[in-house]
Design a protein around this motif. Structure first.
Motif, mmCIF file in Angstrom:
data_model
loop_
_atom_site.group_PDB
_atom_site.id
_atom_site.type_symbol
_atom_site.label_atom_id
_atom_site.label_comp_id
_atom_site.label_asym_id
_atom_site.label_seq_id
_atom_site.Cartn_x
_atom_site.Cartn_y
_atom_site.Cartn_z
ATOM 1 N N ILE A 1 40.105 24.773 33.149
ATOM 2 C CA ILE A 1 39.914 26.169 32.734
ATOM 3 C C ILE A 1 39.672 27.050 33.951
ATOM 4 N N TYR A 2 38.828 26.576 34.862
ATOM 5 C CA TYR A 2 38.581 27.341 36.083
ATOM 6 C C TYR A 2 39.875 27.480 36.885
ATOM 7 N N GLY A 3 40.659 26.408 36.968
ATOM 8 C CA GLY A 3 41.925 26.450 37.697
ATOM 9 C C GLY A 3 42.907 27.455 37.120
ATOM 10 N N ALA A 4 43.002 27.510 35.801
ATOM 11 C CA ALA A 4 43.889 28.492 35.163
ATOM 12 C C ALA A 4 43.410 29.912 35.461
ATOM 13 N N GLY A 5 42.111 30.131 35.425
ATOM 14 C CA GLY A 5 41.575 31.457 35.741
ATOM 15 C C GLY A 5 41.809 31.834 37.190
ATOM 16 N N PHE A 6 41.597 30.895 38.086
ATOM 17 C CA PHE A 6 41.793 31.175 39.506
ATOM 18 C C PHE A 6 43.260 31.460 39.799
ATOM 19 N N GLY A 7 44.152 30.754 39.112
ATOM 20 C CA GLY A 7 45.577 31.050 39.265
ATOM 21 C C GLY A 7 45.894 32.486 38.868
ATOM 22 N N GLY A 8 45.220 32.960 37.820
ATOM 23 C CA GLY A 8 45.408 34.350 37.407
ATOM 24 C C GLY A 8 44.926 35.324 38.465
ATOM 25 N N ILE A 9 43.765 35.052 39.032
ATOM 26 C CA ILE A 9 43.242 35.938 40.072
ATOM 27 C C ILE A 9 44.207 35.966 41.252
ATOM 28 N N MET A 10 44.665 34.798 41.688
ATOM 29 C CA MET A 10 45.569 34.730 42.843
ATOM 30 C C MET A 10 46.840 35.540 42.621
ATOM 31 N N THR A 11 47.354 35.510 41.413
ATOM 32 C CA THR A 11 48.602 36.208 41.110
ATOM 33 C C THR A 11 48.375 37.691 40.858
ATOM 34 N N LEU A 12 47.377 38.005 40.081
ATOM 35 C CA LEU A 12 47.205 39.370 39.579
ATOM 36 C C LEU A 12 46.580 40.326 40.582
ATOM 37 N N ILE A 13 45.793 39.826 41.515
ATOM 38 C CA ILE A 13 45.078 40.731 42.411
ATOM 39 C C ILE A 13 46.036 41.567 43.261
ATOM 40 N N SER A 14 47.132 40.976 43.712
ATOM 41 C CA SER A 14 48.101 41.746 44.504
ATOM 42 C C SER A 14 48.767 42.823 43.670
#
Length: 150
Positions: free
Chosen positions: A59-72
């Protein structure tokens, strides 16, 4: 092995977050990703067996993937392209310093207190603070992109 699974889920989630970013509201998607991170941290705080570590890491990994993609995407939406390189350069610098020294600080806290509770609590506070600040952020009124780059 749970953190290996974290990395795998993180990597596999990146294309899905990218597709969502193209179709959805980036601020709401970032809040969803932060919520997943928060749930992952909360689960990690309550992990008592190896088996319990897997859902937390995923779950943390899926969330972190979102942050990595969406922040830019969010930075481009909020600040335009003119300063995106400088913003991204500074953010990555601080993120990598955190990646380098965060585990050492966590180990020190554990060695000093006998627990990771403080580390997880601080991580939850950071995620919650980011979510509150993000929910309060309003996109600026944008000029036409060609004017912004001038």
């Amino acid at each position: 092995s749970a953190w290996g699974l974290y990395g795998l889920v993180n990597a596999l989630s990146l294309p899905a977050w990218g597709l969502l970013a193209d179709r959805g509201h980036v601020r709401k998607l970032l809040l969803l990703a932060m919520s997943l991170q928060g749930v992952g941290i909360a689960l990690a705080m309550n992990t008592r067996t190896e088996v319990m570590a897997y859902p937390s890491a995923m779950i943390y990994g899926a969330g972190f993937g979102g942050i990595m993609t969406l922040i830019s995407v969010a930075w481009a939406d909020y600040f335009g392209r003119r300063y995106l390189g400088a913003i991204r350069g500074w953010e990555i610098t601080f993120r990598l310093w955190g990646n380098a020294f965060g585990p050492l600080l966590a180990a020190f806290v554990h060695d000093t207190t006998g627990s990771y509770d403080l580390v997880f609590t601080v991580a939850m506070a950071i995620v919650a603070t980011n979510a509150v600040l993000l929910s309060l952020a309003k996109p600026p009124k944008r000029r036409h992109e060609s004017q912004a780059l001038a």
